[in-house]
Design a protein around this motif. Structure first.
Motif: not given
Length: 194
Positions: A43-61, A72-74, A144-147
Motif C-alpha cells: 500500500x505504501x509503495x503504491x501510494x508513493x508511486x501514485x504521488x511520484x507520477x502525479x509529481x512527474x505530470x505536474x512538473x512536466x505539464x 527513475x523513482x517510478x 549509481x542511479x541517476x538522480x
C-alpha cells in the motif's frame, strides 16, 4: 484458475470447536502477520508511486520543467511493488493455475500434483529469485542511479527479498497441504469447460 484461500477458514478443522492446534496456530499466525506487513508495504509503495507520477505530470505539464528523478523513482517503485505484490499473491495461493484436470483426479493425485506445483514454485523462488537475484545485486551494487541517492544494487534487492518471501509462503503451503490442513486446490473454484 486458483482463487484466494482464506487462512482464517483453514485454521480450524471442520467440527473442531476448541480451535486450532498450537502447531497450526503458530504457523498460521506467523503467515497472517507477514501478510499484514507485506500488504501495508505494498500500500505504501503504491501510494508513493501514485504521488511520484502525479509529481512527474505536474512538473512536466504545469511547470514545464520535468523532474529529473521522478521517472527513475517510478520505475523502481513499480519493480518493488510488482515483486512484493507477487509474493503476497503466492501467500494467498492466488496465482494463475489451470486446475480442470486436477479437480477431476482422485484426492491422493490432487495432493501429489499440488505438492509438485508448490515444490516447483519453491525451487524457482530459491534458485532464480533469491540466489539469482542476489547475484544481480552483487554485480550491480556499485552502479549509481541517476538522480537518486541509491545505487542499482540496493534497488535490485527486491529480487532476493521476493524470492525469500515466496519461498516462505510456499513452504507454508507445502506443510499445510502435506498435513491435510489445506486443500490441494480451492474446492469451490469455478470449473470452466470448453
Amino acid at each position: 484458475m486458483s482463487h484466494r484461500i482464506g487462512t482464517e477458514q483453514l485454521a480450524r478443522p471442520a467440527g473442531d470447536a476448541a480451535g486450532p492446534t498450537p502447531r497450526r496456530s503458530a504457523l498460521t499466525s506467523a503467515k497472517n502477520a507477514l501478510d499484514r506487513v507485506l500488504s501495508w508495504v505494498c500500500v505504501v509503495l503504491f501510494a508513493a508511486l501514485v504521488l511520484d507520477v502525479m509529481w512527474q505530470v505536474f512538473t512536466r505539464q504545469v511547470l514545464d520543467a520535468p523532474s529529473a528523478w521522478s521517472e527513475e523513482l517510478a520505475k523502481y517503485l513499480f519493480i518493488w511493488l510488482g515483486l512484493l505484490g507477487s509474493a503476497l499473491v503466492f501467500g494467498e495461493r492466488g496465482h494463475v493455475g489451470v486446475e480442470l484436470l486436477v479437480q477431476k483426479a482422485p484426492p491422493a493425485v490432487q495432493r501429489v500434483l499440488s505438492l509438485t506445483v508448490q515444490t516447483t514454485i519453491l525451487l524457482f523462488a530459491v534458485v532464480a529469485l533469491a540466489w539469482g537475484g542476489w547475484q544481480v545485486v552483487d554485480i550491480a551494487w556499485d552502479q549509481k542511479v541517476t538522480g537518486l541517492p541509491f545505487n542499482v544494487g540496493q534497488l535490485y534487492l527486491a529480487l532476493p527479498i521476493c524470492g525469500v518471501l515466496t519461498a516462505a509462503y510456499t513452504l507454508y503451503h507445502i506443510v499445510r497441504i502435506a498435513r491435510g490442513d489445506e486443500p490441494p486446490y480451492e474446492p469451490d473454484a469455478e470449473v470452466e469447460t470448453v
